[in-house]
Design an enzyme around this catalytic site. Structure first.
Site, PDB file in Angstrom:
ATOM      1  N   CYS A 175     -12.823   7.805 -18.046  1.00 41.17           N
ATOM      2  CA  CYS A 175     -14.241   8.068 -18.275  1.00 41.17           C
ATOM      3  C   CYS A 175     -14.639   7.543 -19.660  1.00 41.17           C
ATOM      4  O   CYS A 175     -14.782   6.344 -19.846  1.00 41.17           O
ATOM      5  CB  CYS A 175     -14.542   9.544 -18.091  1.00 41.17           C
ATOM      6  SG  CYS A 175     -16.275   9.833 -17.744  1.00 41.17           S
ATOM      7  N   GLU A 234      -7.545  12.349 -12.937  1.00 39.86           N
ATOM      8  CA  GLU A 234      -6.647  13.487 -13.201  1.00 39.86           C
ATOM      9  C   GLU A 234      -6.929  14.695 -12.318  1.00 39.86           C
ATOM     10  O   GLU A 234      -6.073  15.565 -12.171  1.00 39.86           O
ATOM     11  CB  GLU A 234      -6.705  13.882 -14.685  1.00 39.86           C
ATOM     12  CG  GLU A 234      -8.023  14.463 -15.187  1.00 39.86           C
ATOM     13  CD  GLU A 234      -8.981  13.414 -15.764  1.00 39.86           C
ATOM     14  OE1 GLU A 234      -8.880  12.230 -15.352  1.00 39.86           O
ATOM     15  OE2 GLU A 234      -9.839  13.783 -16.599  1.00 39.86           O
ATOM     16  N   HIS A 293     -12.639  10.478 -13.105  1.00 42.75           N
ATOM     17  CA  HIS A 293     -11.513  11.243 -13.648  1.00 42.75           C
ATOM     18  C   HIS A 293     -10.416  11.373 -12.589  1.00 42.75           C
ATOM     19  O   HIS A 293     -10.415  12.348 -11.830  1.00 42.75           O
ATOM     20  CB  HIS A 293     -11.978  12.645 -14.051  1.00 42.75           C
ATOM     21  CG  HIS A 293     -12.882  12.674 -15.229  1.00 42.75           C
ATOM     22  ND1 HIS A 293     -12.423  12.770 -16.519  1.00 42.75           N
ATOM     23  CD2 HIS A 293     -14.235  12.591 -15.317  1.00 42.75           C
ATOM     24  CE1 HIS A 293     -13.444  12.773 -17.359  1.00 42.75           C
ATOM     25  NE2 HIS A 293     -14.568  12.654 -16.652  1.00 42.75           N
TER      26      HIS A 293
HETATM   27  N1  GLN Z   1     -19.811  10.959 -22.708  1.00 42.83           N
HETATM   28  C1  GLN Z   1     -19.584  10.011 -21.664  1.00 42.83           C
HETATM   29  C2  GLN Z   1     -20.654  10.062 -20.607  1.00 42.83           C
HETATM   30  O1  GLN Z   1     -21.339  11.040 -20.470  1.00 42.83           O
HETATM   31  C3  GLN Z   1     -18.208  10.197 -21.023  1.00 42.83           C
HETATM   32  C4  GLN Z   1     -18.081  11.473 -20.265  1.00 42.83           C
HETATM   33  C5  GLN Z   1     -16.663  11.838 -19.959  1.00 42.83           C
HETATM   34  O2  GLN Z   1     -15.725  11.274 -20.524  1.00 42.83           O
HETATM   35  N2  GLN Z   1     -16.477  12.773 -19.054  1.00 42.83           N
HETATM   36  O3  GLN Z   1     -20.809   9.121 -19.870  1.00 42.83           O
END
Ligand code: GLN
Length: 541
Positions: A383, A512, A510
């Site tokens: 992400c 994970e 994600h």
């Molecule tokens: N802050 C970034 C976004 O909102 C990444 C979010 C995250 O890593 N979950 O896109």
């Protein structure tokens, strides 16, 4: 008709009530039962999505897009199930619902009270969790957050007390998870705090059937018998649970202590003999001696490892699947900015930059990505970790010094990461990100495609507002970046990779959240394979 197991905690928090509930789920599933789990959280936030990871640890995201407590991660990993938003709720949600019903006139004439209005809403949510995909679960394990004695959890305890009356005494039981402190001077384990905690629970009308006594030291038969006597629990119902070297041993310990059979009997469950062979095989792989690799997690919340719980577990699952042990090197990205901590990056087999929010520590993550790229060290970006990888590439390969995400610099001429259009109008912070699972189309001849070994769509869970800015896609591609995963309409970049690198890959989702102890996630597995290969080539032990 589902049967309910309510898990409460006593004495102190952080003794692994969530893991214990999850492990109970596993041993019951091994008996052929359809198990589901739920966590009730006593805080007033509607969900943990807006909380600092320092307060709460990781926010776990379900496939249907709920931001939930990290215990749901334990449940999904141990029981290997997919839960929904019905599996977690907070006091905040309960009050919001009751107050909105009151405003719309649903209770006209009544005074709205803790009992029955709040407790009924809690019970409604518990019953709702028992329906899974249109079917009833056989067993619903409900974990009450917090510790007995907290003011905040009283309505939950009252609701679970009533639940047993509602569903019939034979269809519900209570498990109390406590802790036995060790007094070094006398070499004794103390049962008094457990006795007090059980007394408090009984004062609220809840008699536990099982006491799980967590301890860092062996628990003698005398100690178990004493707990049984003072708590009015059968000796068979006192289950000592000594801290295990590996988290995933817990189901086997509970099974060996006879908990599975005891629960089956106590709830008159119609069960088959337990089949934990898959779990035994897993433990054999975990325990067998293996070479070790070192993986760095470069993040902002590294001083609280629970902030990256699923990431750490995914690395571990993938290492075990690739016959390796793993040491995680936790590196605070803010240190790298100050020239500190670099020696800890030396010799690591791979770098993971996990998700995150806000500017603090970003430049350090960019430095870590640059280091991994220039030194050909495997890199996995999750992400924010993907966004960082793209910002780094834009700055140092494309030569756009001011490239950034508009999350951190609104005025940049090169907003390579930008807000998704549908995010621009939103003012509410809670529950408004792009959440939950979405499809992703893999592009052939890429690391991602090789890792997943599937031709069609994959589904992964998301939690973000920003995305790769399509305006810059072509420039990135011309400079050697490959967008190997795209949303089915092609509009959103889901996976980015660097071509001239053994393994440098970032995902906007994600992964994970979908890794399991005996089903390592394809991307983590491919990353660990690359890390092992890197060690071989660089002659690391
Ligand atoms: N802050 C970034 C976004 O909102 C990444 C979010 C995250 O890593 N979950 O896109």
């Amino acid at each position: 008709m589902p049967k309910y197991i309510f898990c409460t905690g006593g004495v102190v928090s952080s003794v692994g009530k969530g893991v214990t509930a999850a492990a109970i789920g596993r041993i019951l599933k091994a008996r052929g039962l359809k198990v589901t789990l739920q966590k009730m959280d006593p805080y007033i936030n509607v969900d943990p999505g807006t909380m600092s990871p320092y307060q709460h640890g990781e926010v776990y995201v379900t496939a249907d897009g709920a931001e939930t407590d990290l215990d749901l991660g334990h449940y999904e990993r141990f029981v290997d199930i997919e839960l929904t938003r019905a599996s977690n709720f907070t006091t905040g949600q309960v009050y919001a619902e009751v107050i909105s019903k009151e405003r719309s006139g649903d209770y006209l004439g009544a005074t709205i009270q803790m009992i029955p209005h709040i407790t009924n809403e809690i019970k409604r949510r518990i019953v709702r969790a028992s329906h899974v995909n249109g079917e009833d679960a056989d067993i619903v394990i409900v974990e009450v957050g917090g510790t007995v004695g907290d003011i905040e959890s009283l309505p939950f305890l009252e609701a679970i007390r009533q639940m047993r009356r509602d569903v019939g005494r034979e269809n519900a039981l209570y498990i109390h998870v406590t802790f036995l402190p060790y007094i070094a001077a006398t070499g004794e384990l103390k049962t008094k705090p457990t006795q007090h905690s059980v007394r408090e629970l009984r004062g609220l009308g809840i008699q536990p059937r099982v006491i799980i006594a967590r301890s860092d030291h062996p628990v003698t038969k005398e100690v178990s018998e004493k707990i049984a006597l003072f708590s009015d629990v059968e000796t068979r119902g006192v289950i000592p649970l000594v801290t295990t070297p590996h988290l995933y041993e817990v189901p086997l310990r509970l099974e060996e202590a006879g908990l599975g059979d005891y629960l089956a009997e106590a709830l008159s469950l119609n069960v088959q003999a337990p089949d934990l062979s898959e779990w035994h095989d897993l433990l054999e792989r975990i325990r067998s001696p293996k070479p070790k690799i070192r993986i760095a997690i470069v993040g902002k919340y590294t001083s609280l490892h629970d902030s990256y719980l699923s990431v750490r577990e995914s690395i571990y699952h993938a290492a075990v699947a690739n016959q390796h042990d793993v040491d995680v090197e936790w590196i605070y990205s803010g240190d790298l900015e100050k020239g500190k901590g670099w020696e800890r990056l030396e010799g690591v087999a791979g770098v993971v930059v996990p998700g995150g929010f806000g500017y603090r520590g970003i430049e350090g993550k960019i430095l870590a990505a640059q280091w991994a790229r220039e030194n050909q060290v495997p890199y996995l970006g999750l992400c924010l970790g993907m966004q960082v990888m793209c910002i780094e590439y834009a700055r140092h390969v494309l030569g756009w010094d001011d490239a950034n995400s508009t999350e951190f610099d609104n005025a940049t001429q090169h907003p390579v990461i930008d807000l998704m259009p549908e995010q621009k109008e939103l003012s509410d912070k809670g529950g408004t990100m792009r959440l939950g699972h979405y499809a992703c189309q893999l592009v052939p001849d890429s690391h991602a495609h090789t890792a997943y070994q599937v031709g069609g769509l994959i589904y992964e869970r998301h939690r973000h507002r920003w995305e790769l800015n399509n305006q810059f896609r072509e420039a990135f591609e011309e400079a050697g970046m490959c967008f190997s995963g795209l949303s089915p309409n092609g509009m959103l970049v889901e996976i980015a990779e660097i071509e001239d690198h053994p393994f440098m890959l970032g995902s906007q989702f994600h992964p994970e959240f979908q890794s399991r102890p005996n089903k390592a996630h394809p991307l983590f597995s491919a990353f660990i394979q690359a890390a092992v290969e890197h060690n071989k080539q660089t002659g690391q032990p």
